[in-house]
Design a protein around this motif. Sequence first.
Motif, PDB file in Angstrom:
ATOM      1  N   GLY A  33       0.881  -1.466   0.052  1.00 41.37           N
ATOM      2  CA  GLY A  33      -0.063  -0.013   0.018  1.00 41.37           C
ATOM      3  C   GLY A  33       1.044   1.303   0.047  1.00 41.37           C
ATOM      4  N   ASN A  34       2.183   1.136   0.153  1.00 43.39           N
ATOM      5  CA  ASN A  34       2.949   2.531   0.239  1.00 43.39           C
ATOM      6  C   ASN A  34       4.035   2.349  -0.635  1.00 43.39           C
ATOM      7  N   PHE A  50       7.801  10.551 -11.366  1.00 50.10           N
ATOM      8  CA  PHE A  50       7.635  10.071  -9.798  1.00 50.10           C
ATOM      9  C   PHE A  50       6.173   9.650  -9.399  1.00 50.10           C
ATOM     10  N   ARG A  51       6.160   8.450  -8.885  1.00 54.21           N
ATOM     11  CA  ARG A  51       4.797   7.815  -8.487  1.00 54.21           C
ATOM     12  C   ARG A  51       4.767   7.313  -7.063  1.00 54.21           C
ATOM     13  N   LEU A  52       3.708   7.456  -6.572  1.00 54.19           N
ATOM     14  CA  LEU A  52       3.163   7.319  -5.019  1.00 54.19           C
ATOM     15  C   LEU A  52       1.990   6.195  -5.207  1.00 54.19           C
ATOM     16  N   GLU A  53       2.159   5.174  -4.576  1.00 60.77           N
ATOM     17  CA  GLU A  53       0.743   4.295  -4.547  1.00 60.77           C
ATOM     18  C   GLU A  53      -0.178   4.716  -3.628  1.00 60.77           C
ATOM     19  N   ALA A  54      -1.425   4.851  -4.105  1.00 61.47           N
ATOM     20  CA  ALA A  54      -2.599   5.314  -3.202  1.00 61.47           C
ATOM     21  C   ALA A  54      -3.765   4.572  -3.599  1.00 61.47           C
ATOM     22  N   ASN A  55      -4.531   4.077  -3.035  1.00 63.71           N
ATOM     23  CA  ASN A  55      -5.877   3.286  -3.592  1.00 63.71           C
ATOM     24  C   ASN A  55      -5.674   2.466  -4.659  1.00 63.71           C
ATOM     25  N   GLY A  56      -4.613   1.636  -4.755  1.00 63.69           N
ATOM     26  CA  GLY A  56      -4.545   0.642  -5.452  1.00 63.69           C
ATOM     27  C   GLY A  56      -3.960   1.069  -7.123  1.00 63.69           C
ATOM     28  N   VAL A  57      -3.564   2.321  -7.051  1.00 59.73           N
ATOM     29  CA  VAL A  57      -2.843   2.779  -8.366  1.00 59.73           C
ATOM     30  C   VAL A  57      -1.485   3.375  -7.880  1.00 59.73           C
ATOM     31  N   LEU A  58      -0.872   3.999  -9.059  1.00 57.59           N
ATOM     32  CA  LEU A  58       0.237   4.665  -8.844  1.00 57.59           C
ATOM     33  C   LEU A  58       0.182   6.093  -9.261  1.00 57.59           C
ATOM     34  N   GLY A 101       6.772   6.684 -26.231  1.00 59.90           N
ATOM     35  CA  GLY A 101       7.910   6.076 -26.987  1.00 59.90           C
ATOM     36  C   GLY A 101       9.351   6.442 -26.681  1.00 59.90           C
ATOM     37  N   GLY A 102       9.850   5.550 -26.344  1.00 63.12           N
ATOM     38  CA  GLY A 102      11.494   5.645 -25.758  1.00 63.12           C
ATOM     39  C   GLY A 102      11.949   4.561 -24.929  1.00 63.12           C
ATOM     40  N   THR A 103      12.853   4.953 -24.077  1.00 63.81           N
ATOM     41  CA  THR A 103      13.299   4.026 -22.979  1.00 63.81           C
ATOM     42  C   THR A 103      12.945   4.411 -21.353  1.00 63.81           C
ATOM     43  N   VAL A 104      12.644   3.398 -20.770  1.00 62.18           N
ATOM     44  CA  VAL A 104      12.130   3.510 -19.411  1.00 62.18           C
ATOM     45  C   VAL A 104      13.079   2.797 -18.354  1.00 62.18           C
ATOM     46  N   MET A 105      13.533   3.376 -17.438  1.00 63.87           N
ATOM     47  CA  MET A 105      14.400   2.804 -16.452  1.00 63.87           C
ATOM     48  C   MET A 105      13.918   3.092 -14.949  1.00 63.87           C
ATOM     49  N   VAL A 106      13.996   1.953 -14.284  1.00 67.26           N
ATOM     50  CA  VAL A 106      13.484   2.246 -12.762  1.00 67.26           C
ATOM     51  C   VAL A 106      14.637   2.660 -12.063  1.00 67.26           C
ATOM     52  N   TRP A 107      14.616   3.925 -11.736  1.00 70.02           N
ATOM     53  CA  TRP A 107      15.600   4.714 -11.559  1.00 70.02           C
ATOM     54  C   TRP A 107      15.765   4.606  -9.896  1.00 70.02           C
ATOM     55  N   ASP A 108      14.569   4.628  -9.167  1.00 67.32           N
ATOM     56  CA  ASP A 108      14.640   4.463  -7.521  1.00 67.32           C
ATOM     57  C   ASP A 108      13.323   3.696  -7.309  1.00 67.32           C
ATOM     58  N   ILE A 109      13.434   2.693  -6.267  1.00 63.79           N
ATOM     59  CA  ILE A 109      12.264   2.269  -5.907  1.00 63.79           C
ATOM     60  C   ILE A 109      12.199   1.797  -4.225  1.00 63.79           C
ATOM     61  N   GLY A 110      11.010   1.899  -3.815  1.00 59.41           N
ATOM     62  CA  GLY A 110      11.041   1.650  -2.117  1.00 59.41           C
ATOM     63  C   GLY A 110       9.690   1.902  -1.690  1.00 59.41           C
ATOM     64  N   LEU A 133      10.500   9.252   2.223  1.00 63.76           N
ATOM     65  CA  LEU A 133      10.844   8.117   1.291  1.00 63.76           C
ATOM     66  C   LEU A 133      11.839   7.376   1.833  1.00 63.76           C
ATOM     67  N   HIS A 134      11.654   5.989   1.475  1.00 61.62           N
ATOM     68  CA  HIS A 134      12.580   4.880   1.934  1.00 61.62           C
ATOM     69  C   HIS A 134      13.154   4.105   0.748  1.00 61.62           C
ATOM     70  N   GLY A 135      13.806   4.823  -0.141  1.00 58.49           N
ATOM     71  CA  GLY A 135      14.418   4.229  -1.483  1.00 58.49           C
ATOM     72  C   GLY A 135      15.696   4.084  -1.449  1.00 58.49           C
TER      73      GLY A 135
END
Length: 203
Positions: A33-34, A50-58, A101-110, A133-135
């Motif tokens: 959930g977070n 920049f994405r934050l989880e809330a109510n089942g979506v980012l 269209g282009g390139t996507v990298m997971v730059w940080d997660i937590g 944040l705890h990334g």
Amino acid sequence: MMRMPLGEYRKKRRFTKTPEPKGSPAVRRKSAGNLFVVQKHRATALHYDFRLEANGVLVSWAVPKGPSLDPSQKRLAMAVEDHPLDYARFEGTIPEGEYGGGTVMVWDIGTYDLEDDEDFATAYKKGRLTFTLHGKKLKGRWSLVHTGGTRQWLLFKRTDRYASKDVDITVDKPRSVLTRRLLATIAREGGGDVEKAASGDPH
Ligand code: MN
């Protein structure tokens, strides 16, 4: 956000062409959930999603300059459509000509913790989110503040021991936290435009 869960996300994309996830209910059920994620995205222009989880979506913002550890550097963050939770681990290439269209990298997660007692929807509606944040790269207190229009927010670091005026985190830590790859490698291995992706890597 939250009016039409993922309707806008799905409408913008052709899932016969893009490898991006459609959104799986199973991923949604498993999540704590977070979750938070930052995806470096070399599309028409380079930006950091920049994405934050809330109510089942980012819930998502596009940050052209990326996050700064310097509290005086407030970065424009444009609110964009909610993304499915399984998008958090999406890294690869979106075909040219498709949306994003282009390139996507997971730059940080937590994970993240909202600061006050308000729930996410209430704080979002007020246009003021403060969270820890705890990334792997981003830590400590941050804020997102709605400044104008329907989509314009500012993302900035709050003063604490993780703040820094000296380190440019986007230059200092340019690699994927999932695979250690740079954008150019992700593009090469995904059959994307390597030269275009490389222009988003530090040089
Ligand atoms: Mn993007």
